[in-house]
Design an enzyme around this catalytic site. Structure first.
Site, PDB file in Angstrom:
ATOM      1  CD  GLU A   1     -53.909  27.632  17.112  1.00  0.00           C
ATOM      2  OE1 GLU A   1     -52.980  26.938  17.251  1.00  0.00           O
ATOM      3  OE2 GLU A   1     -55.118  27.654  17.576  1.00  0.00           O
TER       4      GLU A   1
ATOM      5  CB  SER B   1     -60.471  18.728  18.932  1.00  0.00           C
ATOM      6  OG  SER B   1     -59.916  17.374  19.083  1.00  0.00           O
TER       7      SER B   1
ATOM      8  CG  HIS C   1     -37.513  38.758  30.946  1.00  0.00           C
ATOM      9  ND1 HIS C   1     -36.547  38.499  30.173  1.00  0.00           N
ATOM     10  CD2 HIS C   1     -37.349  40.054  31.486  1.00  0.00           C
ATOM     11  CE1 HIS C   1     -35.565  39.729  30.656  1.00  0.00           C
ATOM     12  NE2 HIS C   1     -36.385  40.539  31.337  1.00  0.00           N
TER      13      HIS C   1
ATOM     14  CE  LYS D   1     -57.320  21.902  22.800  1.00  0.00           C
ATOM     15  NZ  LYS D   1     -56.592  21.149  22.062  1.00  0.00           N
TER      16      LYS D   1
END
Ligand code: ARG
Length: 458
Positions: A290, A277, A156, A283
């Protein structure tokens, strides 16, 4: 341009309709298989006596000349000739003259495309399986270093029980092993020769299909001509195997992107495998992971596209089936792209073993071990669960972990608690206890690692 079916038609094709029905831009990559099928078909026609040996030789030489043009990039592709089959046949006619017109005897583009696709599939499965093995090897290499690196295991997405990092990584090795088996299995079922089915009813000439199958390396011939030209299960099976593989890669990528957050801090991506970024100077984004996760979407979409196309088609061949190639090629290419980046990306990761180890024992991760401790002292598990639940509630109230509770405090919950209880609450003891086959104890993980190595190299 005169069509192969020109005799029946008094009007030339509408250019818009022609562009819409043409598939050359997509199916031209099947040319090596189309040529292989045609060479074998020409030989079969010779064996049947439909071509003289000299005619057969002329056609095969002509097809080799076509191959040379395709390899050299000088082949004159003509989209108005609809597909790769007609393009190759027309070029053959130009190169060898009228005798080239005998090649299509007793054959249809319907069994031709089926054999092309099956040959293509058999060719690419080897690459897919080799790529999967490469991904497994990369995971095995990281697992070999991390058999003794504890980390929190989750259910979970809540910290649940300690595991070791190698155990987590090996989970993916076993998933990819099942994927490999699915691709091999798909290839086995694709290895049936459809040629000889012709348009739908079977060729009217006495072709020795078994000899033709041997020539093309197929171990079996199709038993039903309608099935042979209307079946696209082999495409669906490849796409299904690719979609399931996509799920596995996506979940691995999801783990890694989560672990790379400041909140987890379990892994750092190498600069070479991350991106920045355009506005936020601080970043570092795990874009490669991804996009591996993102690309699983197209793997799933491609499967659904072909299933949806096939559903409800009456037997036998229908032009709808021409739409199977873009999804198939896209999944083959997408998988290859993922398989090219995954191993080096995995090799470049820095696992933060210190952070994982520290997190492994937090949040009452060994509460189950305390219940198991009481079970070993004779308490039924349900009662042990209840007792430990109360211990946890007490510790939460005090704002401490289980290990901080004194023996006296623990004995307040059960007389079965003894001097050895704190030892049972450590991460190491928790891991050591799980020595069952498939468990996360170091010894069990070492055995699993050996087993995985053997499977991967088999
Ligand atoms: N380009 C077609 C396909 O990909 C080949 C078979 C065409 N057959 C036909 N009767 N139109 O399915």
């Amino acid at each position: 341009m005169k069509k192969t079916w020109g005799g029946r038609f008094s009007q030339s094709a509408d250019p818009t309709a022609e562009r819409f029905t043409g598939s050359l831009a997509v199916d031209q990559r099947l040319w090596p298989y189309d040529l292989a099928g045609s060479v074998a078909w020409a030989r079969a026609l010779v064996r049947t006596g439909l071509l003289t040996t000299a005619e057969g030789d002329t056609i095969v030489k002509g097809l080799e000349a076509v191959r040379a043009e395709l390899e050299a990039g000088t082949f004159p592709f003509r989209p108005e000739l609809e597909d790769i089959h007609t393009n190759v046949e027309r070029r053959l006619l130009e190169l060898v003259g009228d005798v080239g017109g005998k090649l299509h005897t007793g054959r249809s583009r319907n069994d031709q495309i089926a054999v092309d696709e099956r040959l293509y599939l058999r060719d690419v499965v080897g690459g897919t399986v080799a790529g999967l093995r490469g991904a497994q090897e990369a995971l095995l290499a990281r697992a070999a270093d991390t058999v003794e690196t504890p980390m929190p295991g989750y259910t979970h997405l809540q910290r649940a029980q300690p595991v070791v990092l190698a155990h987590h990584l090996l989970a993916y090795v076993f998933m990819l092993q099942r994927d490999r088996e699915r691709f091999v299995d798909c290839e086995r079922r694709a290895s049936v020769l459809p040629l000889g089915a012709a348009a739908l009813a079977g060729t009217a000439f006495a072709i020795d299909r078994e000899a033709l199958a041997r020539d093309l390396g197929f171990p079996a011939v199709s038993a039903n001509s309608l099935d042979a030209v209307s079946d696209r299960d082999y495409v669906v099976e490849y796409l299904a195997a690719a979609a399931i593989t996509g799920v596995h890669f996506s979940r691995l990528a999801a783990d890694l992107t989560l672990w790379a957050t400041a909140e987890f801090g379990f892994v750092e991506f190498a600069d070479a495998w991350a991106t920045g970024s355009s506005i936020m100077p601080q970043k570092k984004n795990p874009d490669v992971a991804e996009l591996i996760r993102g690309k699983s979407g197209r793997l799933h979409g491609n499967l659904v596209a072909v299933l949806t196309t096939m559903k409800g088609l009456p037997l036998a061949y229908n032009s709808d089936m021409q739409e199977d190639k873009e999804p198939l090629f896209d999944s083959v290419d997408t998988l290859a792209a993922i398989l090219a980046v995954l191993p080096p990306m995995l090799a470049s990761l820095t696992f933060r073993a210190d952070r994982m180890r520290a997190a492994a024992g937090e949040n009452f991760a060994t509460a189950t071990d305390l219940a198991d401790y009481l079970v070993r002292k004779g308490l039924p598990f349900r009662q042990a669960h209840e007792v430990v639940g109360r211990v946890v509630r007490h510790a939460v109230g005090r704002g401490v972990g289980l290990e901080a509770l004194s023996l006296d405090e623990l004995r307040g919950f059960s007389e079965l608690m003894a001097a050895d209880v704190h030892q049972a609450l450590t991460v190491d003891a928790s891991l050591r206890a799980r020595s069952v086959t498939g468990g996360t104890a170091h010894a069990a993980v070492r055995r699993a690692l050996a087993q995985a190595r053997e499977l991967v190299r088999a």
